[in-house]
Design an enzyme around this catalytic site. Structure first.
Site, mmCIF file in Angstrom:
data_model
loop_
_atom_site.group_PDB
_atom_site.id
_atom_site.type_symbol
_atom_site.label_atom_id
_atom_site.label_comp_id
_atom_site.label_asym_id
_atom_site.label_seq_id
_atom_site.Cartn_x
_atom_site.Cartn_y
_atom_site.Cartn_z
ATOM 1 C CB CYS A 193 -0.968 0.046 1.170
ATOM 2 S SG CYS A 193 -2.198 1.340 0.889
ATOM 3 C CB CYS A 371 -4.024 3.134 -3.331
ATOM 4 S SG CYS A 371 -3.223 3.765 -1.862
HETATM 5 C C1 LIG Z 1 -0.859 0.405 7.072
HETATM 6 C C2 LIG Z 1 -1.397 -0.390 5.911
HETATM 7 C C3 LIG Z 1 -2.387 0.152 5.127
HETATM 8 C C4 LIG Z 1 -2.886 -0.562 4.050
HETATM 9 N N1 LIG Z 1 -3.903 -0.018 3.317
HETATM 10 C C5 LIG Z 1 -4.461 -0.722 2.310
HETATM 11 C C6 LIG Z 1 -5.595 -0.205 1.612
HETATM 12 O O1 LIG Z 1 -6.106 0.868 1.923
HETATM 13 N N2 LIG Z 1 -6.116 -0.952 0.612
HETATM 14 C C7 LIG Z 1 -5.601 -2.168 0.279
HETATM 15 O O2 LIG Z 1 -6.126 -2.811 -0.623
HETATM 16 N N3 LIG Z 1 -4.518 -2.683 0.916
HETATM 17 C C8 LIG Z 1 -3.948 -2.000 1.928
HETATM 18 N N4 LIG Z 1 -2.883 -2.529 2.626
HETATM 19 C C9 LIG Z 1 -2.171 -3.720 2.079
HETATM 20 C C10 LIG Z 1 -2.822 -5.054 2.387
HETATM 21 O O3 LIG Z 1 -3.085 -5.200 3.754
HETATM 22 C C11 LIG Z 1 -1.890 -6.167 1.904
HETATM 23 O O4 LIG Z 1 -1.492 -5.904 0.574
HETATM 24 C C12 LIG Z 1 -2.557 -7.536 1.971
HETATM 25 O O5 LIG Z 1 -2.813 -7.868 3.308
HETATM 26 C C13 LIG Z 1 -1.681 -8.592 1.308
HETATM 27 O O6 LIG Z 1 -2.170 -9.888 1.546
HETATM 28 P P1 LIG Z 1 -1.163 -11.131 1.613
HETATM 29 O O7 LIG Z 1 -1.999 -12.323 1.837
HETATM 30 O O8 LIG Z 1 -0.250 -11.095 0.451
HETATM 31 O O9 LIG Z 1 -0.249 -10.818 2.886
HETATM 32 P P2 LIG Z 1 -0.713 -10.770 4.401
HETATM 33 O O10 LIG Z 1 -2.146 -10.413 4.512
HETATM 34 O O11 LIG Z 1 0.280 -9.882 5.081
HETATM 35 O O12 LIG Z 1 -0.554 -12.254 4.895
HETATM 36 C C14 LIG Z 1 0.661 -12.963 4.938
HETATM 37 C C15 LIG Z 1 0.474 -14.096 5.949
HETATM 38 O O13 LIG Z 1 1.580 -14.980 5.866
HETATM 39 C C16 LIG Z 1 1.904 -15.387 7.172
HETATM 40 N N5 LIG Z 1 3.300 -15.827 7.180
HETATM 41 C C17 LIG Z 1 4.411 -15.086 7.032
HETATM 42 N N6 LIG Z 1 5.508 -15.855 7.083
HETATM 43 C C18 LIG Z 1 5.068 -17.119 7.275
HETATM 44 C C19 LIG Z 1 5.715 -18.379 7.398
HETATM 45 N N7 LIG Z 1 7.041 -18.489 7.351
HETATM 46 N N8 LIG Z 1 4.945 -19.469 7.547
HETATM 47 C C20 LIG Z 1 3.585 -19.393 7.574
HETATM 48 N N9 LIG Z 1 2.933 -18.234 7.472
HETATM 49 C C21 LIG Z 1 3.651 -17.111 7.318
HETATM 50 C C22 LIG Z 1 1.661 -14.159 8.043
HETATM 51 O O14 LIG Z 1 1.498 -14.497 9.401
HETATM 52 C C23 LIG Z 1 0.402 -13.599 7.399
HETATM 53 O O15 LIG Z 1 -0.754 -14.084 8.018
HETATM 54 C C24 LIG Z 1 -2.374 -1.857 3.738
HETATM 55 C C25 LIG Z 1 -1.376 -2.415 4.555
HETATM 56 C C26 LIG Z 1 -0.904 -1.702 5.642
HETATM 57 C C27 LIG Z 1 0.147 -2.312 6.526
#
Ligand SMILES: Cc1cc2nc3c(=O)[nH]c(=O)nc-3n(C[C@H](O)[C@H](O)[C@H](O)COP(=O)(O)OP(=O)(O)OC[C@H]3O[C@@H](n4cnc5c(N)ncnc54)[C@H](O)[C@@H]3O)c2cc1C
Length: 442
Positions: A193, A371
């Site tokens: 983000c 975003c």
């Molecule tokens: C401050 C902030 C604001 C944001 N604002 C927005 C917004 O307005 N709009 C939007 O669309 N997005 C926004 N985002 C981004 C969004 O939250 C992420 O892009 C999204 O969560 C990505 O999903 P993901 O599944 O790839 O990663 P995540 O949701 O981060 O999940 C990754 C998972 O993998 C797990 N993991 C890590 N390592 C291991 C391991 N070795 N073994 C097993 N599990 C593991 C973690 O525990 C976690 O649960 C924002 C993020 C932040 C921090």
């Protein structure tokens, strides 16, 4: 049912296993060997979403998720938590409550992925083999790459909306602001983000105006980037706002050190190697450097930069056809957001369902991402764009304008859509609505 039997088998070997029948899914801590038809790594936004979809496609008993965390967070709301507009508690729910019922939860950390033998090893020593693998491990925060962090967060006046441990410190620092510099940073790495580092600046500006302290504040955004925002249409609107509200933007400035005892932040000038600048702060919001998941980086699945190497159209791995990926851990050349995860989940679902029938993938991911640029406590610019950086707006209005309606979407509608739509595998992004609103023209 199959995973239930496997659990029973583990129990008979005397290995600690906890089964929460009331939670309707099975979970295990340690079991020497397991096999699952569909293994999902990571139970964040992408992992839970895909496990719900895969459950629908192949049955709950065939799906397992490896995720160590007891809590699941809706990270986008942390922007509002850091500004005091939402409570931190509202951002999290027990992982058990979002895990699709019947899906097997391996409550451990992935330590190693070996796609040549279709094997994953977890921290507790479990070896899991799979037929199909979805990697959804997110990205890695690197606070430690800034000298003085993360221990600097023990001091007041400094916070970060990027983790649950530090987000409330942002709100505290903002409330405690008296007089001086309020400094907001953007690191010299890819981030999730990319708008979030500046959203908190606009909210802080609004808060200081509301509380009569704005005249005593010098607000600055020190960013490593050469631009305020990557997509020109929205950047133009943001430049108007920073000028209007007297917010100082310093480009190509990268935070390298924090001296919390002196309330000093040190920045390097990326255009003039060796040149540094010390800035005193009354409040500092840090967006940490970020990088690929270390597990992905250490595996044959990574590209040269350490990101999961995917076909950008189908989300299938470039070298291992039974491996797929979604979200922040991937090298898909688009902004890393939850909105992108939603659009990717629909494409990935389709890709896998076609491959299971020995058919070629036919749905192509266009890079959709979004975003919501929060610019105050009641306005948002809703940026939506594709792989080419072209706006791909859902509504038939100019979304580069600050709007109240979009704030309502961000603060109230999107959390609901996340918990009840996306995580249940029922929300694949706004594509169908965009078509409808634009009479099929987009
Ligand atoms: C401050 C902030 C604001 C944001 N604002 C927005 C917004 O307005 N709009 C939007 O669309 N997005 C926004 N985002 C981004 C969004 O939250 C992420 O892009 C999204 O969560 C990505 O999903 P993901 O599944 O790839 O990663 P995540 O949701 O981060 O999940 C990754 C998972 O993998 C797990 N993991 C890590 N390592 C291991 C391991 N070795 N073994 C097993 N599990 C593991 C973690 O525990 C976690 O649960 C924002 C993020 C932040 C921090």
């Amino acid at each position: 049912m199959a995973s239930f039997h496997r659990l029973r088998k583990c129990q008979s070997t005397g290995v600690a296993v906890s089964t929460h029948i009331t939670q309707l899914h099975t979970s295990s801590h340690a079991c020497a060997k397991q096999h699952h038809k569909m293994l999902v790594l990571g139970g964040g936004s992408g992992g839970i979403t895909m496990s719900a979809r895969m459950k629908r496609l192949m049955g709950a008993g065939n799906v397992a998720v490896v995720e160590p965390s007891e809590m699941h967070y809706y990270q986008p709301i942390w922007t509002l938590v850091g500004a005091g507009a939402k409570k931190a508690a509202s951002s999290g729910r027990p992982t058990a409550s979002v895990m699709p019922s019947g899906v097997h939860w391996v409550k451990s950390k992935v330590q190693e992925i070996n796609p040549d033998t279709n094997t994953v090893r977890t921290e507790d020593g479990t070896e899991i083999t799979y037929e199909y693998l979805i990697v959804a491990l997110g990205l890695q925060l690197h606070f430690e790459r800034v000298k003085g962090l993360p221990e600097g967060f023990e001091h007041p006046k400094i916070g970060s909306n990027y983790s649950i441990q530090t987000v409330e410190k942002t709100w505290k620092a903002l409330q405690d602001f008296k007089e001086g510099n309020a400094v907001f940073t953007f690191p010299n790495t890819p981030v999730k983000c990319a708008g979030a580092p500046q959203k908190i600046m606009y909210l802080s500006d609004a808060y200081l105006r509301k509380t009569g302290k704005r005249e005593k504040a010098n607000i600055m955004y020190n960013t490593s980037l050469p631009v305020l925002f990557g997509i020109k249409k929205y950047a133009d609107s943001l430049w108007d706002i920073v000028k209007r509200r007297d917010l100082q933007v310093n480009l190509r400035q990268n935070l390298i050190e924090v001296r919390p005892d002196k309330q000093e932040a040190v920045f390097e000038n990326l255009d003039k190697p060796g040149e540094t600048r010390v800035v005193e702060y009354e409040m500092l919001h840090v967006t940490p450097p970020m990088g690929p998941s270390l597990v992905v980086k250490g595996s044959p699945l990574a590209d040269d930069g350490g990101w999961l190497d995917l076909n950008k159209d189908t989300l299938q791995h470039k070298k291992y056809p039974n491996v797929f990926g979604i979200g922040d851990c991937t090298n898909l050349p688009t902004a890393k957001t939850g909105a992108a995860v939603a659009a990717q989940s629909a494409v990935l679902h389709r890709t896998i369902s076609r491959l299971l029938k020995n058919e070629k993938p036919d749905k192509i991911y266009d890079g959709y991402t979004s975003c919501p640029l929060v610019t105050s406590y009641n306005t948002v610019i809703l940026a939506e764009f594709d792989y080419n950086g072209q706006p791909l707006e859902t509504f038939p209005i100019n979304q580069a304008k600050e709007r109240r309606l979009m704030y309502h979407m961000k603060a109230d509608v999107m959390p609901h859509l996340y918990w009840h739509g996306l995580l249940r595998g029922l929300w694949g992004g706004p594509g169908p609505y965009r078509k409808l609103f634009h009479l099929g023209m987009k």
